[in-house]
Write a protein that holds these residues in place. Sequence first.
Motif, PDB file in Angstrom:
ATOM      1  N   THR A  84     -29.955  -2.533 -34.990  1.00 20.67           N
ATOM      2  CA  THR A  84     -30.609  -2.043 -33.782  1.00 20.67           C
ATOM      3  C   THR A  84     -29.614  -1.377 -32.835  1.00 20.67           C
ATOM      4  OG1 THR A  84     -32.018  -2.667 -31.920  1.00 20.67           O
ATOM      5  CG2 THR A  84     -30.332  -4.230 -32.548  1.00 20.67           C
ATOM      6  N   TYR A  85     -28.321  -1.533 -33.157  1.00 22.38           N
ATOM      7  CA  TYR A  85     -27.316  -1.049 -32.208  1.00 22.38           C
ATOM      8  C   TYR A  85     -26.837   0.382 -32.451  1.00 22.38           C
ATOM      9  CZ  TYR A  85     -27.368  -5.884 -30.752  1.00 22.38           C
ATOM     10  OH  TYR A  85     -27.778  -7.108 -30.301  1.00 22.38           O
ATOM     11  N   GLY A  86     -27.406   1.021 -33.474  1.00 17.96           N
ATOM     12  CA  GLY A  86     -27.064   2.427 -33.616  1.00 17.96           C
ATOM     13  C   GLY A  86     -26.683   2.839 -35.014  1.00 17.96           C
ATOM     14  N   GLY A  87     -26.860   4.102 -35.313  1.00 16.98           N
ATOM     15  CA  GLY A  87     -26.496   4.625 -36.624  1.00 16.98           C
ATOM     16  C   GLY A  87     -26.907   6.062 -36.725  1.00 16.98           C
ATOM     17  N   LEU A 103     -19.356  -3.467 -35.590  1.00 12.48           N
ATOM     18  CA  LEU A 103     -20.796  -3.419 -35.823  1.00 12.48           C
ATOM     19  C   LEU A 103     -21.111  -3.847 -37.245  1.00 12.48           C
ATOM     20  CD1 LEU A 103     -21.480   0.088 -34.246  1.00 12.48           C
ATOM     21  CD2 LEU A 103     -21.683  -2.135 -33.151  1.00 12.48           C
ATOM     22  N   ILE A 104     -22.034  -4.765 -37.372  1.00 15.76           N
ATOM     23  CA  ILE A 104     -22.483  -5.176 -38.690  1.00 15.76           C
ATOM     24  C   ILE A 104     -23.863  -4.595 -38.922  1.00 15.76           C
ATOM     25  CG2 ILE A 104     -23.201  -7.151 -40.092  1.00 15.76           C
ATOM     26  CD1 ILE A 104     -20.895  -8.679 -38.990  1.00 15.76           C
ATOM     27  N   ASN A 105     -23.946  -3.694 -39.845  1.00 12.05           N
ATOM     28  CA  ASN A 105     -25.186  -2.998 -40.185  1.00 12.05           C
ATOM     29  C   ASN A 105     -25.658  -1.979 -39.143  1.00 12.05           C
ATOM     30  OD1 ASN A 105     -25.782  -3.426 -42.765  1.00 12.05           O
ATOM     31  ND2 ASN A 105     -27.301  -5.012 -42.437  1.00 12.05           N
ATOM     32  N   SER A 106     -24.804  -1.684 -38.196  1.00 10.81           N
ATOM     33  CA  SER A 106     -25.020  -0.490 -37.391  1.00 10.81           C
ATOM     34  C   SER A 106     -23.833   0.422 -37.657  1.00 10.81           C
ATOM     35  CB  SER A 106     -25.105  -0.825 -35.901  1.00 10.81           C
ATOM     36  OG  SER A 106     -26.375  -1.314 -35.578  1.00 10.81           O
ATOM     37  N   TRP A 107     -23.917   1.617 -37.153  1.00 11.45           N
ATOM     38  CA  TRP A 107     -22.817   2.535 -37.422  1.00 11.45           C
ATOM     39  C   TRP A 107     -22.638   3.533 -36.282  1.00 11.45           C
ATOM     40  CZ3 TRP A 107     -22.980   7.521 -40.646  1.00 11.45           C
ATOM     41  CH2 TRP A 107     -21.694   8.068 -40.749  1.00 11.45           C
TER      42      TRP A 107
END
Lengths: 334, 334
Positions: A124-127, A149-153
């Motif tokens: 949810t924090y970006g990508g 970030l884990i699973n954001s990018w």
Amino acid sequence: MNIYDIARISGVSIATVSRVVNGSQKVSEKTRQKVMDVIKAEGYTPNIFARGLGLDSMKTIGIMCPNIADNYMARAISHLEQNFHEYGYDCILGCSGHTREAKENYVKLLLSKRIDALVMVGSTYGGNGVEEKETAYIKNASKQAPVFLINSWIEGENIYCSNADDFSAAYEVTSALIRRGKKRILFLYDSETFSAKQKMEGYERALSDAGYPVLGDLKFRTKNEIHHARDLMLAYKNLEFDSVFAVEDGLAVAALKYAKVKGISVPEELSVVGYNNSPLSVSCEPELTSVDSRIEQQCYIAVENIVKVLEGNTEVSHRTIVPCEIVKRCTTDF
Amino acid sequence: MNIYDIARISGVSIATVSRVVNGSQKVSEKTRQKVMDVIKAEGYTPNIFARGLGLDSMKTIGIMCPNIADNYMARAISHLEQNFHEYGYDCILGCSGHTREAKENYVKLLLSKRIDALVMVGSTYGGNGVEEKETAYIKNASKQAPVFLINSWIEGENIYCSNADDFSAAYEVTSALIRRGKKRILFLYDSETFSAKQKMEGYERALSDAGYPVLGDLKFRTKNEIHHARDLMLAYKNLEFDSVFAVEDGLAVAALKYAKVKGISVPEELSVVGYNNSPLSVSCEPELTSVDSRIEQQCYIAVENIVKVLEGNTEVSHRTIVPCEIVKRCTTDF
DNA sequence: TTGAAAGCGGTACCAG
DNA sequence: CTGGTACCGCTTTCAA
């Protein structure tokens, strides 16, 4: 009981006590022993605030996630906490929800606590495809502390990421279903987060590569709540599909419940694949084939890298992509 | 950028800046405005360590649980974090596991961080029938900071508890099964924690009150892992029962899986009741009747009480017992 | 190897 | 209403 007391009782200066406490080499064995004995006897613990003031660090990591009641997040935080603990770092936790404002406020709050680093768990924090201004606050935060970030990018000097290879996993799953002769693969999703998008792209690419059309009516969006999702599916009269690929196990289970109501047999008439390999996937009936995004490994990488960065190591990769694993169970015939 | 800089730029003393930052009344509106403008312009945030040093508090709560990957714990922590956040407290998290040594070390660690209070979630931290010396470290901790136990119970001056009424819930469930004509109710459990004991006692009491014998071979202990538990049950050839009461939903689901293998129909031939009302209970098939121990309410009480204690309120109840709710679904015919 | 003393950045008491 | 200043407890530099 403070450092002055210890110094007085052991008959040395506070400087020496400080050296003993911090394991400095420049103390005679005799003195060290003497001071140590007093420390033990008095049960002295250094005041962490005073130490923090001097060093501007309390060896604390800020961890943010949208919602820790979610099994995926909980597992992540569990691993992070454990690994950081081994390196002597403590974790302060923030559950931010999904709104921009709340996320931003939480980051500000954690930063004001002078955390040594910030770890954000969840896509949810970006990508890719997320607007710049939506993630500006994270880039900003990275000026004050390294961000992982884990699973954001997000790209940035002081930002590090680990990502599951959701695109490939989705591609593989979809391709496998196609190879099994499936013609109408329902894509079940609940959000437009980075990882959901990656999965959707993998799904679409696999369809295209197989010469199949990407049909809008085969993308079904609903809340990730089993009964709600099931009922929504039931409400759509013209929903026709021979297989389901869901971005969350909960949605896949909803599909199973849907099949149950409709009297459709799984996997004979309907194949279902979930995501995250959560406890739900072995609780349901039949048990769910699910993609495991290796959260444990991602957390391990996160901690290793953060610790390296905090030690001043500059050769840390800014992005690590972790392959997923498809855990085959009973809802598919592959 | 520190308080001295702000003072210099606004042309006042640090004392005045401090007053402004802390919302003291004794500042003229004009001065306040002036200082506020500078603070905004410079993006000043007070150094939390320095403040902590002076006040000996960082408005931080230590939260411990054995394992946050467990859904029950995760939900608890989620609620605690949220509620504390609203009161301006942050949470530092420790996952202690179940061994005495680890628990003790974690408490020591959190205490050394000068937390304002300690919240311990789970029935692994002590209760009726647990030896004194096993919980001595908690009593000790309570000398340094108020301790709040959720689902554990220890008496002490600075110790507060909230407990689910597991005894009554277990009594009710067992009685309901008996009323439905069940003769052999299997008690499935995975540990000897306080809450597990309470449940077992409720189970036994209901049996006795109905004039039934309490049979040792109807108490089945196994790890809370679905497949493992199922297989262990299958391995016991002489296991005979017409209903199951499990202390965890995972165990109840295992019973369902057992029934599936054996070709026993639920709830016609076998009734099953789980505990915690976790997502597992709606994922399985048929969906599980489960006891909800109202973790949300317990967390709410915990936060309210802790905040009261920290504000110096002395009229805080040391123990609150929260009734459970039996959520009826499809694995029982009541 | 040890000690004295100068910060670190606030809070709060005491004067004015 | 405002300013001066003595702490809070530890780390670290500089001398001895």
